[in-house]
Write a protein that holds these residues in place. Structure first.
Motif, PDB file in Angstrom:
ATOM      1  N   UNK A 101       0.791  -1.190  -0.012  1.00  0.00           N
ATOM      2  CA  UNK A 101       0.192   0.143  -0.142  1.00  0.00           C
ATOM      3  C   UNK A 101       0.946   1.305   0.236  1.00  0.00           C
ATOM      4  N   UNK A 102       0.508   2.089  -0.814  1.00  0.00           N
ATOM      5  CA  UNK A 102       1.309   3.413  -1.078  1.00  0.00           C
ATOM      6  C   UNK A 102       0.543   4.664  -1.686  1.00  0.00           C
ATOM      7  N   UNK A 103       0.938   5.778  -1.293  1.00  0.00           N
ATOM      8  CA  UNK A 103       0.146   7.011  -1.676  1.00  0.00           C
ATOM      9  C   UNK A 103       1.009   8.141  -1.405  1.00  0.00           C
ATOM     10  N   UNK A 104       0.104   9.220  -1.479  1.00  0.00           N
ATOM     11  CA  UNK A 104       0.747  10.633  -1.485  1.00  0.00           C
ATOM     12  C   UNK A 104       0.610  11.038  -0.056  1.00  0.00           C
ATOM     13  N   UNK A 105       1.622  11.843   0.400  1.00  0.00           N
ATOM     14  CA  UNK A 105       1.477  12.383   1.905  1.00  0.00           C
ATOM     15  C   UNK A 105       0.082  13.249   1.914  1.00  0.00           C
ATOM     16  N   UNK A 106      -0.182  13.364   3.313  1.00  0.00           N
ATOM     17  CA  UNK A 106      -1.585  13.798   3.415  1.00  0.00           C
ATOM     18  C   UNK A 106      -1.430  15.085   4.422  1.00  0.00           C
ATOM     19  N   UNK A 107      -2.300  16.244   4.053  1.00  0.00           N
ATOM     20  CA  UNK A 107      -2.324  17.182   4.946  1.00  0.00           C
ATOM     21  C   UNK A 107      -2.691  16.870   6.345  1.00  0.00           C
ATOM     22  N   UNK A 133      -3.133   4.869   4.230  1.00  0.00           N
ATOM     23  CA  UNK A 133      -3.068   3.983   2.938  1.00  0.00           C
ATOM     24  C   UNK A 133      -3.158   2.594   3.060  1.00  0.00           C
ATOM     25  N   UNK A 134      -2.672   1.990   4.163  1.00  0.00           N
ATOM     26  CA  UNK A 134      -2.732   0.732   4.534  1.00  0.00           C
ATOM     27  C   UNK A 134      -4.376   0.466   4.704  1.00  0.00           C
ATOM     28  N   UNK A 135      -4.861   1.122   5.469  1.00  0.00           N
ATOM     29  CA  UNK A 135      -6.227   1.004   5.644  1.00  0.00           C
ATOM     30  C   UNK A 135      -7.154   1.061   4.475  1.00  0.00           C
ATOM     31  N   UNK A 136      -7.014   2.048   3.654  1.00  0.00           N
ATOM     32  CA  UNK A 136      -7.821   2.303   2.515  1.00  0.00           C
ATOM     33  C   UNK A 136      -7.622   1.104   1.227  1.00  0.00           C
ATOM     34  N   UNK A 137      -6.193   0.649   1.235  1.00  0.00           N
ATOM     35  CA  UNK A 137      -5.865  -0.160   0.262  1.00  0.00           C
ATOM     36  C   UNK A 137      -6.043  -1.575   0.692  1.00  0.00           C
ATOM     37  N   UNK A 138      -5.761  -1.844   1.763  1.00  0.00           N
ATOM     38  CA  UNK A 138      -5.704  -3.318   2.170  1.00  0.00           C
ATOM     39  C   UNK A 138      -6.287  -3.475   3.539  1.00  0.00           C
ATOM     40  N   UNK A 139      -7.222  -2.799   4.141  1.00  0.00           N
ATOM     41  CA  UNK A 139      -8.052  -3.128   5.389  1.00  0.00           C
ATOM     42  C   UNK A 139      -7.145  -3.196   6.496  1.00  0.00           C
ATOM     43  N   UNK A 140      -6.018  -2.707   6.476  1.00  0.00           N
ATOM     44  CA  UNK A 140      -5.208  -3.072   7.760  1.00  0.00           C
ATOM     45  C   UNK A 140      -5.100  -1.987   8.961  1.00  0.00           C
ATOM     46  N   UNK A 141      -5.369  -2.489  10.113  1.00  0.00           N
ATOM     47  CA  UNK A 141      -5.300  -1.558  11.227  1.00  0.00           C
ATOM     48  C   UNK A 141      -4.059  -2.178  12.056  1.00  0.00           C
ATOM     49  N   UNK A 142      -3.163  -1.231  12.593  1.00  0.00           N
ATOM     50  CA  UNK A 142      -1.949  -1.470  13.384  1.00  0.00           C
ATOM     51  C   UNK A 142      -1.428  -0.474  13.869  1.00  0.00           C
ATOM     52  N   UNK A 152     -12.138   0.849   2.079  1.00  0.00           N
ATOM     53  CA  UNK A 152     -12.534   1.684   0.785  1.00  0.00           C
ATOM     54  C   UNK A 152     -12.240   0.943  -0.384  1.00  0.00           C
ATOM     55  N   UNK A 153     -11.142   0.169  -0.774  1.00  0.00           N
ATOM     56  CA  UNK A 153     -10.750  -0.459  -1.745  1.00  0.00           C
ATOM     57  C   UNK A 153     -10.919  -2.055  -1.932  1.00  0.00           C
ATOM     58  N   UNK A 154     -11.850  -2.658  -0.964  1.00  0.00           N
ATOM     59  CA  UNK A 154     -12.279  -4.067  -0.891  1.00  0.00           C
ATOM     60  C   UNK A 154     -12.784  -4.378  -2.392  1.00  0.00           C
ATOM     61  N   UNK A 155     -12.398  -5.292  -2.933  1.00  0.00           N
ATOM     62  CA  UNK A 155     -13.040  -5.831  -4.249  1.00  0.00           C
ATOM     63  C   UNK A 155     -12.432  -5.343  -5.449  1.00  0.00           C
TER      64      UNK A 155
END
Length: 148
Positions: free
Chosen positions: A50-56, A67-76, A117-120
Motif C-alpha cells: 500500500x502506498x500513496x501521497x503524503x496527506x495534509x 494508505x494501509x487502511x484504504x488499500x488493504x483494510x489494515x489497522x495496526x 475503501x478498496x475492497x473488491x
C-alpha cells in the motif's frame, strides 16, 4: 557541494527530483513466522505494498497507516521512522511517467478488515519476506523485504 552539483545537473538535464510518496509494509507473526502483506496494483495487478501521497494534517507515518487502511483494510501499530525507501516510475493517466521516492513505514498488523475503501478492487495475500521479494518488481523494495 554534492547537493549543489546534483541540483545543477538536474536543471541542465531537465530531470526533476522524485515526488515523495509513503508506503506501508504490513507485517504479522503467523505460526511462528513473520509475514508481509502484498496487494495487487489497480492497473496491472502486479504485487505491491500500500502506498500513496503524503496527506495534509498527517505525519508521513500517519499517511502510510491511512494508505494501509484504504488499500488493504489494515489497522495496526505504525513505527514512527521509515525503515527504508525505494524509487519507481508511476504511470500517469496521460501515459507519462513520474519518478517517485517511496518512504516505507512498518506497520504491525493488529486487525484485517473485509470491509475497507478498496475492497473488491485489489487482491491481498500474505507472504514470507523472501517470497514477497520475489514477487515485487522494484529492486529497492526487494532489498527492504529481504532486510526484514
Amino acid at each position: 557541494m554534492i547537493r549543489v552539483i546534483g541540483e545543477v545537473l538536474t536543471g541542465l538535464l531537465g530531470l526533476r527530483p522524485p515526488q515523495l510518496q509513503v508506503g506501508a509494509l504490513c507485517v504479522r507473526r503467523h505460526k511462528g513466522k513473520r509475514e508481509v502483506l502484498l496487494i495487487s496494483s489497480l492497473d496491472t495487478g502486479r504485487w505491491i505494498i500500500p502506498k500513496g501521497w503524503p496527506m495534509n494534517g498527517r505525519t508521513l507515518a500517519g499517511a502510510a497507516a491511512q494508505e494501509a487502511w484504504e488499500e488493504a483494510g489494515v489497522r495496526g501499530q505504525v513505527r514512527p521512522g521509515h525503515i527504508g525507501s525505494f524509487t519507481y516510475l508511476k504511470k500517469r493517466d496521460s501515459g507519462m511517467h513520474l519518478r517517485c521516492e517511496v518512504r516505507v513505514f512498518q506497520i504491525e498488523v493488529q486487525s484485517l478488515s473485509e470491509r475497507y475503501p478498496e475492497a473488491g478492487r485489489r487482491k491481498r495475500e500474505w507472504f514470507t519476506s523472501e517470497d514477497a521479494a520475489e514477487r515485487v518488481a522494484e529492486d529497492g523494495l526487494k532489498q527492504i523485504l529481504l532486510a526484514l
